[in-house]
Design a protein around this motif. Structure first.
Motif, short mmCIF file in Angstrom:
data_model
loop_
_atom_site.label_atom_id
_atom_site.label_comp_id
_atom_site.label_asym_id
_atom_site.label_seq_id
_atom_site.Cartn_x
_atom_site.Cartn_y
_atom_site.Cartn_z
N GLU A 1 45.81 30.12 49.59
CA GLU A 1 44.36 29.87 49.46
C GLU A 1 43.89 30.15 48.05
O GLU A 1 43.08 29.40 47.49
CB GLU A 1 43.58 30.76 50.44
CG GLU A 1 43.39 30.16 51.82
CD GLU A 1 44.59 30.31 52.73
OE1 GLU A 1 44.50 29.83 53.87
OE2 GLU A 1 45.60 30.90 52.31
N LEU A 2 44.40 31.22 47.45
CA LEU A 2 44.01 31.61 46.10
C LEU A 2 45.24 32.17 45.37
O LEU A 2 46.12 32.76 45.99
CB LEU A 2 42.91 32.68 46.13
CG LEU A 2 41.59 32.29 46.80
CD1 LEU A 2 40.74 33.53 47.06
CD2 LEU A 2 40.83 31.29 45.94
N GLY A 3 45.27 31.99 44.04
CA GLY A 3 46.31 32.56 43.21
C GLY A 3 45.69 33.44 42.15
O GLY A 3 44.75 33.02 41.47
N CYS A 4 46.19 34.67 42.01
CA CYS A 4 45.60 35.65 41.09
C CYS A 4 46.55 35.91 39.93
O CYS A 4 47.70 36.31 40.14
CB CYS A 4 45.30 36.95 41.83
SG CYS A 4 44.14 36.74 43.19
N PHE A 5 46.05 35.72 38.71
CA PHE A 5 46.85 35.88 37.51
C PHE A 5 46.30 36.99 36.63
O PHE A 5 45.08 37.24 36.60
CB PHE A 5 46.86 34.58 36.69
CG PHE A 5 47.63 33.46 37.32
CD1 PHE A 5 48.93 33.20 36.94
CD2 PHE A 5 47.04 32.65 38.28
CE1 PHE A 5 49.65 32.15 37.51
CE2 PHE A 5 47.74 31.60 38.85
CZ PHE A 5 49.05 31.34 38.47
N SER A 6 47.19 37.61 35.89
CA SER A 6 46.83 38.58 34.85
C SER A 6 47.31 38.04 33.51
O SER A 6 48.36 37.41 33.42
CB SER A 6 47.49 39.94 35.12
OG SER A 6 47.38 40.78 33.99
N PHE A 7 46.53 38.31 32.47
CA PHE A 7 46.93 37.97 31.10
C PHE A 7 47.03 39.22 30.24
O PHE A 7 46.82 39.19 29.03
CB PHE A 7 45.93 36.97 30.49
CG PHE A 7 45.72 35.74 31.34
CD1 PHE A 7 46.80 34.97 31.75
CD2 PHE A 7 44.45 35.37 31.74
CE1 PHE A 7 46.61 33.84 32.54
CE2 PHE A 7 44.24 34.24 32.52
CZ PHE A 7 45.33 33.47 32.93
N TYR A 8 47.37 40.32 30.88
CA TYR A 8 47.57 41.59 30.17
C TYR A 8 48.67 41.41 29.13
O TYR A 8 49.63 40.68 29.35
CB TYR A 8 47.96 42.66 31.19
CG TYR A 8 48.22 44.03 30.63
CD1 TYR A 8 47.17 44.89 30.35
CD2 TYR A 8 49.52 44.45 30.37
CE1 TYR A 8 47.41 46.17 29.83
CE2 TYR A 8 49.77 45.72 29.86
CZ TYR A 8 48.71 46.57 29.59
OH TYR A 8 48.95 47.81 29.07
N PRO A 9 48.55 42.07 27.96
CA PRO A 9 49.59 41.94 26.94
C PRO A 9 50.99 42.26 27.49
O PRO A 9 51.19 43.28 28.13
CB PRO A 9 49.16 42.95 25.88
CG PRO A 9 47.68 43.03 26.02
CD PRO A 9 47.42 42.88 27.50
N GLY A 10 51.91 41.36 27.24
CA GLY A 10 53.26 41.49 27.77
C GLY A 10 53.54 40.54 28.91
O GLY A 10 54.69 40.29 29.24
N LYS A 11 52.47 39.99 29.53
CA LYS A 11 52.70 38.98 30.57
C LYS A 11 53.27 37.72 29.91
O LYS A 11 53.20 37.53 28.70
CB LYS A 11 51.40 38.64 31.29
CG LYS A 11 50.71 39.81 31.96
CD LYS A 11 51.52 40.40 33.08
CE LYS A 11 50.71 41.45 33.83
NZ LYS A 11 51.51 42.14 34.87
N ASN A 12 53.80 36.81 30.74
CA ASN A 12 54.38 35.58 30.20
C ASN A 12 53.35 34.77 29.43
O ASN A 12 53.67 34.10 28.45
CB ASN A 12 54.97 34.74 31.32
CG ASN A 12 56.18 35.41 31.96
OD1 ASN A 12 56.28 36.64 32.00
ND2 ASN A 12 57.11 34.60 32.45
N LEU A 13 52.10 34.81 29.87
CA LEU A 13 50.95 34.27 29.14
C LEU A 13 49.98 35.43 28.97
O LEU A 13 49.52 35.98 29.96
CB LEU A 13 50.29 33.12 29.92
CG LEU A 13 49.04 32.51 29.29
CD1 LEU A 13 49.37 31.82 27.98
CD2 LEU A 13 48.37 31.53 30.26
N TYR A 14 49.70 35.80 27.72
CA TYR A 14 48.95 37.05 27.53
C TYR A 14 47.80 36.89 26.55
O TYR A 14 47.83 36.05 25.64
CB TYR A 14 49.89 38.17 27.07
CG TYR A 14 50.44 38.02 25.68
CD1 TYR A 14 49.81 38.62 24.60
CD2 TYR A 14 51.59 37.28 25.43
CE1 TYR A 14 50.30 38.50 23.31
CE2 TYR A 14 52.10 37.14 24.16
CZ TYR A 14 51.45 37.76 23.10
OH TYR A 14 51.94 37.62 21.83
N ALA A 15 46.78 37.71 26.77
CA ALA A 15 45.60 37.77 25.91
C ALA A 15 45.79 38.86 24.86
O ALA A 15 46.74 39.64 24.92
CB ALA A 15 44.36 38.05 26.76
#
Length: 367
Positions: free
Chosen positions: A178-192
């Motif tokens: 139903e929903l997908g939750c992502f993080s962009f914390y530094p070190g993630k595969n895609l990061y902010a």
């Protein structure tokens, strides 16, 4: 002493793309589009297209993404949501913030992902849904979990914080439940360059509701239709993420190349690898192994100037924060065994060939 190998080194990516990052940040600063705004909205559109869904709702971090997902699905006090015992604690926070209760289920002994049978055994009349985690970048068995959920009238939400770009049976994670939750914390595969997160979905009603909730409960400014939150994605982070998203396929390919090489060339029988079913495409956010003498191995690697980490040394059901739920040792034996023996090896897209070879050699020489 050999040159140090970090478990992850973000400085190399910044050095390679710093002009693009700086230009993106400068655009936001010139327009002072700092809180939400056009650059955050642009990233939402780009990320939705990448995942393969109509909607992506950018938020301030992955924990907020989990919280809003539960609220959008109507989870609240008195409800239960099944959560893996083997995950980062934020997965459970998303349930707890609503006043509902996370119910912890064991992982499988080979993939270390949520065990569908263990999840089904935890279902009660109060269960609203199952929150599965694509842990370490390896998709959980979504097909089996979805069948269970349909049989019992439950939702399935994906925690994709470690799995950007991973696929289950050819479909991107974040487009399955139903929903997908992502993080962009530094070190993630895609990061902010700080914090960030997103919730992906196909349902416009969920998207509109989460957008209102993250904006202080407003559809129209200063008119608050419900109690809301200040969970907006910052414009600076949106701009940085738009740059990084262009390189994510390249980084993913490199992670997969390194991960497959570890799987193929680390042959020490003292080291147990995670299983990767053929119907999945993992993205190796973390390369976790099990070793009986875990602490001695970590010291051995540190003495060789190689950094290893532990993900995660205490399973969720045995954390002090959840002591009131009454779990005991042996309630989730596979997760507990993994927690006591897990080691994360260095793996990041900018690793050099000599570093990869050195990690492999050291692993094989451990006795």
């Amino acid at each position: 002493m050999s040159e140090p190998i970090k478990r992850i080194d973000l400085t190399r990516d910044y050095a390679a793309h710093q002009e693009e990052y700086r230009e993106a940040i400068e655009k936001v600063c010139r327009e002072t589009a700092f809180s939400g705004g056009k650059y955050a909205d642009a990233f939402d559109r780009e990320f939705a297209a990448y995942v393969g869904v109509p909607y992506a709702c950018g938020v301030n971090n992955g924990t907020s993404a989990l919280h809003l997902a539960m609220l959008a699905l109507g989870v609240g006090p008195g409800d239960e949501v099944i959560v893996p015992a083997n995950t980062y604690i934020a997965t459970a926070w998303g349930v707890s913030y609503t006043g509902a209760t996370p119910v912890f289920a064991d992982c499988t002994p080979d993939t270390w992902e949520l065990d569908p049978a263990a999840a089904e055994a935890r279902i009660t009349p109060r269960t609203k849904g199952i929150l599965g985690v694509h842990l370490y970048g390896q998709p959980f068995d979504f097909g089996a979990v979805e069948k269970i959920a349909r049989r019992h009238g439950l939702f399935v939400v994906e925690d994709c914080a470690q799995a950007h770009g991973a696929r289950f049976e050819g479909r991107n994670v974040g487009s399955l439940g139903e929903l997908g939750c992502f993080s962009f914390y530094p070190g993630k595969n895609l990061y902010a360059f700080g914090e960030g997160g997103s919730i992906t979905c196909r349902n416009e009603r969920y998207y509109r509701h989460m957008t209102r909730l993250k904006n202080q409960g407003c559809d129209v400014r200063y008119y608050h239709d419900e109690i809301g939150y200040n969970y907006r994605l910052e414009g600076l982070q949106g701009a940085v993420l738009s740059v990084s998203l262009k390189y994510l396929p390249q980084w993913t390919e490199r992670r997969q190349e390194i991960g497959r090489r570890y799987l193929r060339e680390i042959t020490n029988p003292l080291i147990t690898m995670q299983a990767h079913p053929e119907n999945t495409e993992p993205v190796f956010h973390l390369f976790v192994v099990q070793i009986e003498e875990r602490d001695r191995f970590v010291k051995y690697m540190a003495d060789e100037n190689v950094e290893c980490n532990l993900h995660y040394p205490v399973p969720c059901h045995l954390q002090k924060a959840y002591a009131h739920l009454g779990y005991s040792v042996n309630d989730c034996p596979n997760a507990e065994h993994l927690a006591a023996h897990c080691v994360t090896l260095p793996l990041f897209p900018q690793m050099r060939e000599d570093e990869i070879a050195r990690v492999i050699d050291l692993c094989n020489r451990f006795v």
